[in-house]
Design a protein around this motif. Structure first.
Motif, PDB file in Angstrom:
ATOM      1  N   UNK A   3       0.834  -1.197   0.000  1.00  0.00           N
ATOM      2  CA  UNK A   3       0.000   0.000   0.000  1.00  0.00           C
ATOM      3  C   UNK A   3       0.871   1.251   0.000  1.00  0.00           C
ATOM      4  N   UNK A   4       0.604   2.154  -0.937  1.00  0.00           N
ATOM      5  CA  UNK A   4       1.287   3.438  -0.970  1.00  0.00           C
ATOM      6  C   UNK A   4       0.480   4.453  -0.171  1.00  0.00           C
ATOM      7  N   UNK A  30       6.147  11.323   0.415  1.00  0.00           N
ATOM      8  CA  UNK A  30       5.908  12.573   1.122  1.00  0.00           C
ATOM      9  C   UNK A  30       7.123  13.468   0.934  1.00  0.00           C
ATOM     10  N   UNK A  31       6.937  14.753   1.160  1.00  0.00           N
ATOM     11  CA  UNK A  31       8.069  15.675   1.146  1.00  0.00           C
ATOM     12  C   UNK A  31       8.987  15.445   2.338  1.00  0.00           C
ATOM     13  N   UNK A  32       8.411  14.923   3.424  1.00  0.00           N
ATOM     14  CA  UNK A  32       9.159  14.688   4.656  1.00  0.00           C
ATOM     15  C   UNK A  32       9.109  13.213   5.028  1.00  0.00           C
ATOM     16  N   UNK A  33      10.141  12.695   5.687  1.00  0.00           N
ATOM     17  CA  UNK A  33      10.152  11.276   6.048  1.00  0.00           C
ATOM     18  C   UNK A  33       9.142  10.962   7.144  1.00  0.00           C
ATOM     19  N   UNK A  34       8.634   9.733   7.175  1.00  0.00           N
ATOM     20  CA  UNK A  34       7.714   9.354   8.242  1.00  0.00           C
ATOM     21  C   UNK A  34       8.436   9.258   9.578  1.00  0.00           C
ATOM     22  N   UNK A  41      10.342   4.682   2.379  1.00  0.00           N
ATOM     23  CA  UNK A  41      10.039   6.097   2.139  1.00  0.00           C
ATOM     24  C   UNK A  41      10.604   6.557   0.804  1.00  0.00           C
ATOM     25  N   UNK A  42       9.782   7.285   0.054  1.00  0.00           N
ATOM     26  CA  UNK A  42      10.207   7.968  -1.167  1.00  0.00           C
ATOM     27  C   UNK A  42       9.916   9.449  -0.979  1.00  0.00           C
TER      28      UNK A  42
END
Length: 246
Positions: A3-4, A30-34, A41-42
């Protein structure tokens, strides 16, 4: 299932991912990491076509969590950066993602909508399909456009898309603090606990479904103002946090 989570590092993604990651494999765009460093993460924007296409590789489905917090009640007083940002996030980025998902052969997905597609002075939400999408603010307007983009892809490209109209997403700490607060007479918000919200996403990810549906997701467990019967019928969901020994 792979799932993205698009925009999964934000408020909603951060609070729901801990409950969901045991059930599926998640990747965050996301622009920021989780906050959870164990999650793939991308980095990038949902308006970047190449990044979106890369993020969808190997995915079975997606959840669109990108959103901005409402900054004003009336579009007439929104400034130009606010207008541009809301259109980019709530309409253009979603359209890019859905087109890329269609091209990748992904048929099912979940869109995070909001009760703010409706004028929030109401104290009755009898059914999703009859309450008009009539919020005058740019945030509510563009989130409504996002639902219409979903409707278009469901109709024209045979996709299965569920819009969760969430309200008052709250961490457990916030929910415990807010649950007994008196309701504002002008803006009615039924706070939704993080675990209840995560269960709604999990149900929407996995449900057998065709076409487009918008579904109310709210912490109004007595259904004083919000009819949650469609969530129960379609997703098997209802708010349960109030039954726990907290």
């Amino acid at each position: 299932m792979n799932v993205l989570l698009v925009g999964g590092s934000g408020h909603v993604g951060t609070m729901t991912l801990p409950y969901m990651k045991e059930r599926h494999n998640f990747r965050v765009l996301d622009l920021n990491p989780p906050k959870d460093e164990s999650v793939e993460y991308i980095q990038g924007s949902v308006t970047d076509v190449d990044i979106v296409q890369e993020a969808l590789k190997g995915m079975d489905t997606f959840v669109y969590m990108v959103m901005l917090r409402p900054t004003s009640d009336r579009s007439s007083v929104a400034d130009f950066p606010d207008i541009i940002a809301n259109y980019d996030v709530n309409a253009k980025g979603l359209h890019i993602l859905l087109h890329a998902a269609k091209e990748a052969g992904i048929r099912h997905g979940v869109y995070t909508s909001t009760f703010t597609v409706h004028e929030r002075t109401r104290n009755s939400y009898p059914y999703e399909d009859i309450v008009p999408r009539d919020n005058p603010g740019v945030y509510g307007l563009t989130k409504s456009f996002g639902e219409q983009v979903c409707e278009y892809f469901a109709r024209e490209h045979d996709m299965s898309l569920i819009a969760l109209r969430i309200t008052g997403p709250s961490t457990r700490e916030q929910w415990l603090e807010r649950r007994n607060q008196p309701k504002d007479s002008s803006v009615h918000i039924w706070w939704t606990d993080e675990e209840d919200l995560a269960r709604a996403y999990l149900a929407a990810i996995s449900v057998e479904h065709e076409g487009f549906d918008a579904v109310f997701i709210a912490g109004d467990y007595e259904q004083n103002e919000i009819n949650l019967s469609k969530a129960k019928r379609l997703l098997g969901w209802e708010p349960l946090t109030h039954t726990l020994a907290l």
